[in-house]
Design a protein around this motif. Structure first.
Motif, PDB file in Angstrom:
ATOM      1  N   VAL A 171      28.393  44.380  43.976  1.00  0.00           N
ATOM      2  CA  VAL A 171      28.860  44.004  42.644  1.00  0.00           C
ATOM      3  C   VAL A 171      27.758  44.266  41.624  1.00  0.00           C
ATOM      4  O   VAL A 171      26.627  43.800  41.792  1.00  0.00           O
ATOM      5  N   VAL A 172      28.096  45.029  40.595  1.00  0.00           N
ATOM      6  CA  VAL A 172      27.195  45.264  39.471  1.00  0.00           C
ATOM      7  C   VAL A 172      27.727  44.465  38.286  1.00  0.00           C
ATOM      8  O   VAL A 172      28.896  44.625  37.894  1.00  0.00           O
ATOM      9  N   VAL A 173      26.888  43.610  37.718  1.00  0.00           N
ATOM     10  CA  VAL A 173      27.277  42.766  36.585  1.00  0.00           C
ATOM     11  C   VAL A 173      26.781  43.414  35.295  1.00  0.00           C
ATOM     12  O   VAL A 173      25.587  43.685  35.143  1.00  0.00           O
ATOM     13  N   ARG A 174      27.713  43.671  34.384  1.00  0.00           N
ATOM     14  CA  ARG A 174      27.362  44.254  33.094  1.00  0.00           C
ATOM     15  C   ARG A 174      27.286  43.125  32.059  1.00  0.00           C
ATOM     16  O   ARG A 174      28.304  42.514  31.707  1.00  0.00           O
ATOM     17  N   ARG A 175      26.083  42.862  31.575  1.00  0.00           N
ATOM     18  CA  ARG A 175      25.853  41.759  30.653  1.00  0.00           C
ATOM     19  C   ARG A 175      26.544  42.014  29.312  1.00  0.00           C
ATOM     20  O   ARG A 175      26.454  43.099  28.748  1.00  0.00           O
ATOM     21  N   GLY A 176      27.220  40.981  28.826  1.00  0.00           N
ATOM     22  CA  GLY A 176      27.871  41.049  27.530  1.00  0.00           C
ATOM     23  C   GLY A 176      29.203  41.772  27.510  1.00  0.00           C
ATOM     24  O   GLY A 176      29.847  41.845  26.463  1.00  0.00           O
ATOM     25  N   GLU A 177      29.640  42.308  28.636  1.00  0.00           N
ATOM     26  CA  GLU A 177      30.897  43.057  28.694  1.00  0.00           C
ATOM     27  C   GLU A 177      32.063  42.140  29.030  1.00  0.00           C
ATOM     28  O   GLU A 177      31.928  41.188  29.798  1.00  0.00           O
ATOM     29  N   ARG A 178      33.218  42.465  28.442  1.00  0.00           N
ATOM     30  CA  ARG A 178      34.454  41.785  28.786  1.00  0.00           C
ATOM     31  C   ARG A 178      35.287  42.687  29.695  1.00  0.00           C
ATOM     32  O   ARG A 178      34.761  43.609  30.314  1.00  0.00           O
ATOM     33  N   HIS A 179      36.578  42.455  29.768  1.00  0.00           N
ATOM     34  CA  HIS A 179      37.403  43.167  30.729  1.00  0.00           C
ATOM     35  C   HIS A 179      37.516  44.658  30.416  1.00  0.00           C
ATOM     36  O   HIS A 179      37.694  45.466  31.322  1.00  0.00           O
TER      37      HIS A 179
END
Length: 203
Positions: A171-179
């Motif tokens: 899992v890569v988490v993109r900070r500040g991103e929504r769907h």
């Protein structure tokens, strides 16, 4: 330039936009769209550009209900049936390279559910909708358990939730991103390309 074609499925015609790399292909990446969206979503286009530049054939599949002009998605079984029909054709067109499947949101779910059946080597899930907004008890985490290498790229502000990593799911988490993953599509594509190269599917 993409090469658009229309393919018949048991659920009506689907459209496939195929982009070819400059040289011999390293692999085939097939991508599906979100429930009410299209294959020109920013993250899908960014991934297409990056993957083609790294030697991959990229095919973006528009489901029959969207080709027919409807926004409301077809039932899951119909989506899966149309997808697997299209994948069978694409495998015959590109038989000698590894197959990667994926998409964003609903398209990611379809890819996960059918990955084993279509003979995929791995799965790319952009904005995987872990649960309906505000309904964490209705988890779809089971769809990610394909047993295949799987990359999930989700925003930390996604109201559909954040899947949990666990071998073989990264899992890569993109900070500040929504769907919609619209803030930095190129960054999303770079994360996927790094993963693809790690597995030897991209140059």
């Amino acid at each position: 330039m993409p090469h658009p074609t229309q393919l018949d499925t048991p659920r009506g015609p689907a459209r496939v936009d195929t982009d070819l790399p400059a040289g011999p292909p390293a692999s085939l990446l097939v991508l599906g769209h979100g429930a009410g969206g299209a294959v020109d979503a920013p993250d899908l286009l960014a991934l297409r550009d990056a993957a083609c530049g790294a030697g991959m054939v990229v095919a973006r599949v528009t489901q029959p209900y969207r080709v027919a002009g409807r926004r409301a998605p077809a039932p899951a079984g119909q989506l899966d049936e149309a997808w697997t029909t299209v994948l069978a054709v694409l495998r015959r067109r590109h038989p000698k390279v590894p197959l990667l499947v994926g998409g964003r949101s609903s398209g990611a779910r379809v890819a996960c559910r059918t990955a084993r059946a279509v003979g995929a080597a791995g799965v790319v899930a952009l904005a995987f909708p872990l649960h309906p907004p505000g309904r964490p008890e209705r988890s779809r985490a089971g769809e990610l358990t394909t047993g295949l290498p799987t990359l999930v790229v989700n925003g930390d502000r996604d109201p559909f939730g954040m899947p949990v990593a666990g071998d073989p799911v990264e899992v890569v988490v993109r900070r500040g991103e929504r769907h919609d993953l619209r803030r930095d599509p190129a960054g999303v594509a770079d994360a996927v390309l790094t993963w693809l190269r790690t597995h030897g599917w991209a140059r």
